[in-house]
Design a protein around this motif. Sequence first.
Motif, PDB file in Angstrom:
ATOM      1  N   UNK A 164       0.821  -1.215   0.000  1.00  0.00           N
ATOM      2  CA  UNK A 164       0.000   0.000   0.000  1.00  0.00           C
ATOM      3  C   UNK A 164       0.856   1.267   0.000  1.00  0.00           C
ATOM      4  N   UNK A 165       1.979   1.220   0.698  1.00  0.00           N
ATOM      5  CA  UNK A 165       2.885   2.376   0.720  1.00  0.00           C
ATOM      6  C   UNK A 165       3.527   2.552  -0.653  1.00  0.00           C
ATOM      7  N   UNK A 166       3.955   1.456  -1.241  1.00  0.00           N
ATOM      8  CA  UNK A 166       4.540   1.517  -2.585  1.00  0.00           C
ATOM      9  C   UNK A 166       3.537   2.101  -3.579  1.00  0.00           C
ATOM     10  N   UNK A 167       2.289   1.634  -3.515  1.00  0.00           N
ATOM     11  CA  UNK A 167       1.239   2.137  -4.396  1.00  0.00           C
ATOM     12  C   UNK A 167       1.023   3.638  -4.179  1.00  0.00           C
ATOM     13  N   UNK A 168       0.943   4.031  -2.925  1.00  0.00           N
ATOM     14  CA  UNK A 168       0.649   5.422  -2.603  1.00  0.00           C
ATOM     15  C   UNK A 168       1.752   6.393  -2.958  1.00  0.00           C
ATOM     16  N   UNK A 169       2.987   5.877  -3.108  1.00  0.00           N
ATOM     17  CA  UNK A 169       4.116   6.761  -3.399  1.00  0.00           C
ATOM     18  C   UNK A 169       4.641   6.657  -4.823  1.00  0.00           C
ATOM     19  N   UNK A 170       4.249   5.624  -5.555  1.00  0.00           N
ATOM     20  CA  UNK A 170       4.883   5.448  -6.873  1.00  0.00           C
ATOM     21  C   UNK A 170       3.941   5.061  -7.999  1.00  0.00           C
ATOM     22  N   UNK A 171       2.629   4.988  -7.738  1.00  0.00           N
ATOM     23  CA  UNK A 171       1.680   4.606  -8.798  1.00  0.00           C
ATOM     24  C   UNK A 171       1.605   5.695  -9.865  1.00  0.00           C
ATOM     25  N   UNK A 172       1.594   5.287 -11.125  1.00  0.00           N
ATOM     26  CA  UNK A 172       1.489   6.238 -12.242  1.00  0.00           C
ATOM     27  C   UNK A 172       0.081   6.179 -12.832  1.00  0.00           C
ATOM     28  N   UNK A 173      -0.910   6.477 -11.995  1.00  0.00           N
ATOM     29  CA  UNK A 173      -2.294   6.282 -12.440  1.00  0.00           C
ATOM     30  C   UNK A 173      -3.115   7.568 -12.463  1.00  0.00           C
ATOM     31  N   UNK A 174      -2.458   8.703 -12.616  1.00  0.00           N
ATOM     32  CA  UNK A 174      -3.213   9.943 -12.731  1.00  0.00           C
ATOM     33  C   UNK A 174      -2.483  11.115 -12.111  1.00  0.00           C
ATOM     34  N   UNK A 175      -3.203  12.240 -12.039  1.00  0.00           N
ATOM     35  CA  UNK A 175      -2.654  13.476 -11.498  1.00  0.00           C
ATOM     36  C   UNK A 175      -3.667  14.045 -10.503  1.00  0.00           C
ATOM     37  N   UNK A 176      -3.249  15.020  -9.726  1.00  0.00           N
ATOM     38  CA  UNK A 176      -4.185  15.611  -8.780  1.00  0.00           C
ATOM     39  C   UNK A 176      -5.268  16.377  -9.538  1.00  0.00           C
ATOM     40  N   UNK A 177      -6.426  16.480  -8.909  1.00  0.00           N
ATOM     41  CA  UNK A 177      -7.531  17.236  -9.483  1.00  0.00           C
ATOM     42  C   UNK A 177      -7.624  18.629  -8.863  1.00  0.00           C
ATOM     43  N   UNK A 178      -7.013  18.790  -7.698  1.00  0.00           N
ATOM     44  CA  UNK A 178      -7.023  20.090  -7.049  1.00  0.00           C
ATOM     45  C   UNK A 178      -8.234  20.331  -6.175  1.00  0.00           C
ATOM     46  N   UNK A 179      -8.959  19.276  -5.813  1.00  0.00           N
ATOM     47  CA  UNK A 179     -10.140  19.443  -4.960  1.00  0.00           C
ATOM     48  C   UNK A 179     -10.155  18.370  -3.875  1.00  0.00           C
ATOM     49  N   UNK A 180     -11.285  18.248  -3.186  1.00  0.00           N
ATOM     50  CA  UNK A 180     -11.372  17.312  -2.055  1.00  0.00           C
ATOM     51  C   UNK A 180     -11.196  15.855  -2.463  1.00  0.00           C
ATOM     52  N   UNK A 181     -11.382  15.554  -3.751  1.00  0.00           N
ATOM     53  CA  UNK A 181     -11.198  14.173  -4.204  1.00  0.00           C
ATOM     54  C   UNK A 181      -9.751  13.698  -4.052  1.00  0.00           C
ATOM     55  N   UNK A 182      -8.819  14.634  -3.958  1.00  0.00           N
ATOM     56  CA  UNK A 182      -7.411  14.261  -3.825  1.00  0.00           C
ATOM     57  C   UNK A 182      -7.111  13.626  -2.468  1.00  0.00           C
ATOM     58  N   UNK A 183      -7.877  13.979  -1.437  1.00  0.00           N
ATOM     59  CA  UNK A 183      -7.716  13.328  -0.132  1.00  0.00           C
ATOM     60  C   UNK A 183      -6.529  13.796   0.678  1.00  0.00           C
ATOM     61  N   UNK A 184      -6.289  15.092   0.715  1.00  0.00           N
ATOM     62  CA  UNK A 184      -5.143  15.618   1.467  1.00  0.00           C
ATOM     63  C   UNK A 184      -5.232  15.284   2.948  1.00  0.00           C
ATOM     64  N   UNK A 185      -6.359  15.567   3.588  1.00  0.00           N
ATOM     65  CA  UNK A 185      -6.475  15.353   5.034  1.00  0.00           C
ATOM     66  C   UNK A 185      -6.346  13.873   5.394  1.00  0.00           C
ATOM     67  N   UNK A 186      -6.927  12.994   4.563  1.00  0.00           N
ATOM     68  CA  UNK A 186      -6.815  11.550   4.818  1.00  0.00           C
ATOM     69  C   UNK A 186      -5.376  11.068   4.670  1.00  0.00           C
TER      70      UNK A 186
END
Length: 347
Positions: A164-186
């Motif tokens: 899960x850490x590897x996925x969260x730090x190195x997945x090439x599956x998109x870019x940020x959207x700049x809104x709450x969908x990005x999940x900054x607080x989580x």
Amino acid sequence: MTSNYIKATHQSHIKYILLWLSASILVACNSQHQLANNIQSYQQRMASVLEQTEANFNDVLLPPYPALTELRQQTQNTSIKLTEFYELKHCQLSSVIAVRNTTLGKVQLPSTRFIYEKTVTKALEACILETRDTDLKAKLNIWLNRKQQSVRHAWTDMLQTSSEIKQGMSANNGFIEGDENDGLSDTIAALTFFEQSIESTDLSSAELESHLKKFAQLSLLAKLWRSQTLLANNIENTTKWLEQQAVGEMCTTESSHNKQKISYLNNVFQLFFIEKIQVVASQVNYYHYQLNPVLDRLIQNPHLSKSFTHYIALQHHQHFGHYQVAMKKHIEYWQTLYRSCHLKPGK
């Protein structure tokens, strides 16, 4: 006949649901690639105005995540004899050990092993307090010292080698959207939980797994780092391309055709760079500084491997610096053009 009608209606309803799900997935995928689409549109529209071939657009991929052989900690399992095991019947420790046969800490998933090591350590501490036999107490203290080292190693493995850490730090599956969908607080909550879990006295396995799952699903760090690299490479290309077009010289002529081109070019800049690209870029900056405290603490943690901390530092600081320079130069180019052509923002 009624049965056939119900059946047909049911099938139609299922098809509608499948179509709706497909559309929802497609929209989600498109929104995660909107930044790339906007940059390409920005380049293409300017090229169309100037009647030139557009600037090079480069798709980007994150560097590979460090190999597990560089990250995994070498730990020595603590084995006990059957006779020693029977001496622990007065403690809860015996039931904890029984789950893993007669070897303390023999598990598979890094997160599961970490939880187990924490459980054993806690049980050892309790058993020492409950034991009166001095020889057994001395033996338990030796085991406790070993397990405290094992807990640190297990924490390091959990943080560095979990899928899960590897996925969260190195997945090439998109870019940020700049809104709450990005999940900054989580994402911040998950990273903080991982960091503090080593010191937690009452660690919940369910909570740890929940944070790992969320961290992987959001993959905000990977999307953020990939977004800043996408911007850095392509905005840099676009600035160089504009310089090659000698747009500033078009302002010095009395040609109404050139003036119209400058006006159209300004409209493209406003519509795509100011209203779309820069909006997301401002979120890149915001996310970066919000994530700074917890990521800097991980980078400076002496127990984590150099490969892991270097990977974070490379993305979060070095590549962020490249992104900042590229954006600054592009804005400065337009500021110069505005002065040369006597333009005003939005006009």
